[in-house]
Design a protein around this motif. Structure first.
Motif, PDB file in Angstrom:
ATOM      1  N   THR A  63      44.303 -18.005  28.696  1.00 45.05           N
ATOM      2  CA  THR A  63      43.967 -19.419  28.492  1.00 45.05           C
ATOM      3  C   THR A  63      44.910 -20.135  27.542  1.00 45.05           C
ATOM      4  OG1 THR A  63      42.483 -18.897  26.647  1.00 45.05           O
ATOM      5  CG2 THR A  63      41.519 -18.900  28.867  1.00 45.05           C
ATOM      6  N   ASP A  64      45.814 -19.402  26.889  1.00 47.68           N
ATOM      7  CA  ASP A  64      46.695 -19.962  25.854  1.00 47.68           C
ATOM      8  C   ASP A  64      45.923 -20.511  24.659  1.00 47.68           C
ATOM      9  OD1 ASP A  64      49.070 -19.339  27.141  1.00 47.68           O
ATOM     10  OD2 ASP A  64      49.119 -21.226  28.246  1.00 47.68           O
ATOM     11  N   ARG A  65      44.663 -20.091  24.501  1.00 43.26           N
ATOM     12  CA  ARG A  65      43.893 -20.514  23.332  1.00 43.26           C
ATOM     13  C   ARG A  65      44.301 -19.676  22.127  1.00 43.26           C
ATOM     14  NH1 ARG A  65      42.595 -25.188  24.675  1.00 43.26           N
ATOM     15  NH2 ARG A  65      41.042 -25.291  22.991  1.00 43.26           N
ATOM     16  N   VAL A  66      44.221 -20.280  20.949  1.00 48.72           N
ATOM     17  CA  VAL A  66      44.470 -19.585  19.685  1.00 48.72           C
ATOM     18  C   VAL A  66      43.202 -19.723  18.856  1.00 48.72           C
ATOM     19  CG1 VAL A  66      45.915 -19.396  17.630  1.00 48.72           C
ATOM     20  CG2 VAL A  66      46.931 -20.122  19.808  1.00 48.72           C
ATOM     21  N   TYR A  67      42.428 -18.657  18.803  1.00 58.90           N
ATOM     22  CA  TYR A  67      41.132 -18.666  18.124  1.00 58.90           C
ATOM     23  C   TYR A  67      41.278 -18.141  16.697  1.00 58.90           C
ATOM     24  CZ  TYR A  67      39.250 -18.605  22.963  1.00 58.90           C
ATOM     25  OH  TYR A  67      38.965 -18.856  24.278  1.00 58.90           O
ATOM     26  N   LEU A  68      40.630 -18.799  15.757  1.00 61.02           N
ATOM     27  CA  LEU A  68      40.495 -18.275  14.406  1.00 61.02           C
ATOM     28  C   LEU A  68      39.009 -18.117  14.111  1.00 61.02           C
ATOM     29  CD1 LEU A  68      41.831 -17.462  11.716  1.00 61.02           C
ATOM     30  CD2 LEU A  68      41.629 -19.855  10.996  1.00 61.02           C
ATOM     31  N   ILE A  69      38.620 -16.894  13.778  1.00 57.31           N
ATOM     32  CA  ILE A  69      37.217 -16.626  13.449  1.00 57.31           C
ATOM     33  C   ILE A  69      37.051 -16.687  11.937  1.00 57.31           C
ATOM     34  CG2 ILE A  69      35.298 -15.021  13.670  1.00 57.31           C
ATOM     35  CD1 ILE A  69      36.731 -13.804  16.077  1.00 57.31           C
ATOM     36  N   ASP A  70      36.316 -17.706  11.479  1.00 57.63           N
ATOM     37  CA  ASP A  70      36.113 -18.010  10.064  1.00 57.63           C
ATOM     38  C   ASP A  70      37.450 -18.341   9.378  1.00 57.63           C
ATOM     39  OD1 ASP A  70      33.410 -17.715  10.410  1.00 57.63           O
ATOM     40  OD2 ASP A  70      33.251 -15.802   9.369  1.00 57.63           O
ATOM     41  N   ASN A  71      37.383 -18.833   8.145  1.00 58.00           N
ATOM     42  CA  ASN A  71      38.635 -19.204   7.465  1.00 58.00           C
ATOM     43  C   ASN A  71      38.558 -19.108   5.940  1.00 58.00           C
ATOM     44  OD1 ASN A  71      37.410 -21.780   6.678  1.00 58.00           O
ATOM     45  ND2 ASN A  71      37.763 -22.442   8.778  1.00 58.00           N
ATOM     46  N   GLY A  72      37.626 -18.307   5.420  1.00 61.89           N
ATOM     47  CA  GLY A  72      37.587 -18.064   3.978  1.00 61.89           C
ATOM     48  C   GLY A  72      36.957 -19.192   3.182  1.00 61.89           C
ATOM     49  N   SER A  73      37.131 -19.125   1.877  1.00 66.67           N
ATOM     50  CA  SER A  73      36.466 -20.063   0.962  1.00 66.67           C
ATOM     51  C   SER A  73      37.200 -21.372   0.806  1.00 66.67           C
ATOM     52  CB  SER A  73      36.318 -19.419  -0.418  1.00 66.67           C
ATOM     53  OG  SER A  73      37.592 -19.245  -1.016  1.00 66.67           O
ATOM     54  N   GLY A  74      38.508 -21.384   1.135  1.00 67.37           N
ATOM     55  CA  GLY A  74      39.298 -22.582   0.870  1.00 67.37           C
ATOM     56  C   GLY A  74      39.565 -22.762  -0.606  1.00 67.37           C
ATOM     57  N   THR A  75      39.943 -23.979  -0.969  1.00 67.99           N
ATOM     58  CA  THR A  75      40.373 -24.259  -2.344  1.00 67.99           C
ATOM     59  C   THR A  75      39.603 -25.407  -2.989  1.00 67.99           C
ATOM     60  OG1 THR A  75      42.093 -25.741  -1.491  1.00 67.99           O
ATOM     61  CG2 THR A  75      42.709 -23.432  -1.877  1.00 67.99           C
ATOM     62  N   LYS A  76      38.513 -25.851  -2.382  1.00 65.37           N
ATOM     63  CA  LYS A  76      37.784 -27.027  -2.878  1.00 65.37           C
ATOM     64  C   LYS A  76      36.747 -26.657  -3.942  1.00 65.37           C
ATOM     65  CE  LYS A  76      36.071 -28.311   1.043  1.00 65.37           C
ATOM     66  NZ  LYS A  76      36.425 -27.109   1.841  1.00 65.37           N
ATOM     67  N   PHE A  77      37.172 -25.978  -4.989  1.00 65.59           N
ATOM     68  CA  PHE A  77      36.197 -25.586  -5.988  1.00 65.59           C
ATOM     69  C   PHE A  77      36.730 -25.903  -7.383  1.00 65.59           C
ATOM     70  CE2 PHE A  77      39.092 -22.122  -6.296  1.00 65.59           C
ATOM     71  CZ  PHE A  77      39.276 -21.632  -5.014  1.00 65.59           C
ATOM     72  N   ASN A  78      35.803 -26.090  -8.323  1.00 61.07           N
ATOM     73  CA  ASN A  78      36.195 -26.359  -9.702  1.00 61.07           C
ATOM     74  C   ASN A  78      36.312 -25.056 -10.483  1.00 61.07           C
ATOM     75  OD1 ASN A  78      33.529 -25.579 -10.355  1.00 61.07           O
ATOM     76  ND2 ASN A  78      32.792 -27.688 -10.241  1.00 61.07           N
ATOM     77  N   GLU A  79      36.683 -25.168 -11.751  1.00 64.96           N
ATOM     78  CA  GLU A  79      36.909 -23.976 -12.567  1.00 64.96           C
ATOM     79  C   GLU A  79      35.636 -23.144 -12.726  1.00 64.96           C
ATOM     80  OE1 GLU A  79      38.696 -24.935 -16.256  1.00 64.96           O
ATOM     81  OE2 GLU A  79      40.513 -25.797 -15.365  1.00 64.96           O
ATOM     82  N   LYS A  80      34.495 -23.810 -12.848  1.00 63.44           N
ATOM     83  CA  LYS A  80      33.240 -23.084 -13.007  1.00 63.44           C
ATOM     84  C   LYS A  80      32.944 -22.230 -11.772  1.00 63.44           C
ATOM     85  CE  LYS A  80      28.287 -23.696 -13.841  1.00 63.44           C
ATOM     86  NZ  LYS A  80      27.190 -24.678 -14.069  1.00 63.44           N
ATOM     87  N   PHE A  81      33.108 -22.823 -10.605  1.00 66.38           N
ATOM     88  CA  PHE A  81      32.875 -22.109  -9.357  1.00 66.38           C
ATOM     89  C   PHE A  81      33.845 -20.931  -9.234  1.00 66.38           C
ATOM     90  CE2 PHE A  81      33.202 -21.319  -4.825  1.00 66.38           C
ATOM     91  CZ  PHE A  81      31.916 -21.510  -4.356  1.00 66.38           C
ATOM     92  N   SER A  83      35.285 -19.322 -11.596  1.00 64.21           N
ATOM     93  CA  SER A  83      34.948 -18.297 -12.573  1.00 64.21           C
ATOM     94  C   SER A  83      33.757 -17.452 -12.123  1.00 64.21           C
ATOM     95  CB  SER A  83      34.639 -18.954 -13.923  1.00 64.21           C
ATOM     96  OG  SER A  83      34.216 -17.996 -14.869  1.00 64.21           O
ATOM     97  N   ILE A  84      32.750 -18.103 -11.561  1.00 63.17           N
ATOM     98  CA  ILE A  84      31.559 -17.389 -11.121  1.00 63.17           C
ATOM     99  C   ILE A  84      31.902 -16.359 -10.049  1.00 63.17           C
ATOM    100  CG2 ILE A  84      29.370 -17.634  -9.873  1.00 63.17           C
ATOM    101  CD1 ILE A  84      29.022 -20.348 -11.275  1.00 63.17           C
ATOM    102  N   TYR A  85      32.718 -16.783  -9.101  1.00 60.99           N
ATOM    103  CA  TYR A  85      33.019 -15.931  -7.950  1.00 60.99           C
ATOM    104  C   TYR A  85      34.371 -15.239  -8.039  1.00 60.99           C
ATOM    105  CZ  TYR A  85      28.957 -18.186  -5.886  1.00 60.99           C
ATOM    106  OH  TYR A  85      27.682 -18.629  -5.637  1.00 60.99           O
ATOM    107  N   GLN A  86      35.105 -15.495  -9.109  1.00 54.23           N
ATOM    108  CA  GLN A  86      36.415 -14.863  -9.305  1.00 54.23           C
ATOM    109  C   GLN A  86      37.289 -14.984  -8.047  1.00 54.23           C
ATOM    110  OE1 GLN A  86      37.839 -12.897 -12.309  1.00 54.23           O
ATOM    111  NE2 GLN A  86      36.608 -14.682 -12.847  1.00 54.23           N
ATOM    112  N   ILE A  87      37.384 -16.212  -7.549  1.00 52.62           N
ATOM    113  CA  ILE A  87      38.209 -16.469  -6.376  1.00 52.62           C
ATOM    114  C   ILE A  87      39.651 -16.080  -6.689  1.00 52.62           C
ATOM    115  CG2 ILE A  87      38.975 -18.170  -4.709  1.00 52.62           C
ATOM    116  CD1 ILE A  87      36.003 -17.812  -4.586  1.00 52.62           C
TER     117      ILE A  87
END
Length: 293
Positions: A63-81, A83-87
């Motif tokens: 089909t020439d499709r390019v599928y991505l399953i999920d994509n992680g946490s991204g970068t839209k978090f503040n320092e507190k977030f 720190s909590i999750y140790q991204i």
């Protein structure tokens, strides 16, 4: 379309590492005492275990499709977030992992979300230098089950912290959003298995070709340490349902020799399972490239 050395029929498979983070070990193993689970997985001074955010990219010759399953946490978090999750994006990140395999975000035609907890869908969008929220994959159609989108947009109090507004709203309002039913087939050889214990209507994409089956286990079995039936996360909304789902799919995995792709295991990418004396354990520890052997 880039070609990889991991080929399953018409599909080419790529492991996309998007970073590491840490979660409380007690929460990850629920009622299982630390004296047991800590034998098999390292824990830090704050009782947290190291977790991968490992996604799967699939290209289809049919089909020439390019599928991505999920994509992680991204970068839209503040320092507190953070720190909590140790991204940790020094270990790996979404863009570098795509580039390593010769892909750009614009190449992705379809994103299949297992579910919309922050560590599975946060990479969908990002803030640019003008602090504007932008879609990372401008050409991609988003696929999520109808029931799960309802859960994500109107969550219960216990699950609410995992559904972040700046993740969910852009997905819900995307003009290329496709709401699918459970047991959806994306194309011949690629469908999804429904599970409802961790969260309502999570989907586990399944690839079947050349007599082999690879299943993206998402949060039904986040790490190889979670194979025993009672080893269920405290995060699961309906743990008894998770028990039943694990047993049903693990029985099938053992009988049919499924390869289980582990999204959150910091050490193991792919495993097979065996059942001895009524208990499920790891049979083989593999990587995607072993599929070609």
């Amino acid at each position: 379309m880039q070609l990889s050395d991991v080929k399953l029929g018409p599909f080419h498979l790529y492991s996309i590492e998007t970073g590491r983070f840490r979660l409380d070990g007690g929460a990850m193993f629920g009622v299982v005492p630390k004296t047991l689970w800590s034998r098999y997985i390292d824990v830090d001074e704050k009782n947290r275990i190291n977790m991968a955010m490992r996604c799967l990219l699939i290209t289809s010759e049919n089909t020439d499709r390019v599928y991505l399953i999920d994509n992680g946490s991204g970068t839209k978090f503040n320092e507190k977030f953070e720190s909590i999750y140790q991204i940790d994006h020094d270990h790996s990140n979404l863009l570098d992992s795509l580039s390593h395999h010769g892909f750009e975000p614009e190449d992705i035609t379809d994103i299949i979300f297992s579910h919309l907890h922050f560590d599975h869908c946060g990479g969908t969008t990002y803030y640019n230098e003008q602090n504007e929220l932008k879609h990372r994959f401008p050409n991609a159609r988003y696929h999520i089950t109808k029931k799960h989108l309802q859960t994500a947009t109107d969550p219960n109090a216990r699950e609410k912290a995992s559904f972040l507004d700046d993740n969910i709203a852009p997905i819900k309002n995307w003009d290329k959003l496709t709401l699918v039913d459970e047991h959806h087939t994306y194309e011949e050889g690629l469908d999804a298995l429904p599970v409802n214990g961790h969260t309502i209507s999570q989907q586990l994409p399944r690839l079947t070709a050349e007599g082999k089956t690879v299943v993206f286990m998402a949060d039904l079995i986040p790490t190889h340490v979670h194979l025993p039936l009672p080893w269920v996360m405290g995060y699961d909304m309906y743990p008894v349902k998770t028990l039943n789902e694990k047993e049903r799919y693990l029985d099938q995995a053992v009988e049919e020799g499924w390869y289980l792709f582990l999204e959150h295991d910091a050490q193991q990418e792919l495993v097979t399972a065996k059942k001895e004396n009524g208990k499920y354990t790891v049979d083989q520890q593999l990587t995607l490239s072993d599929l070609n052997d």
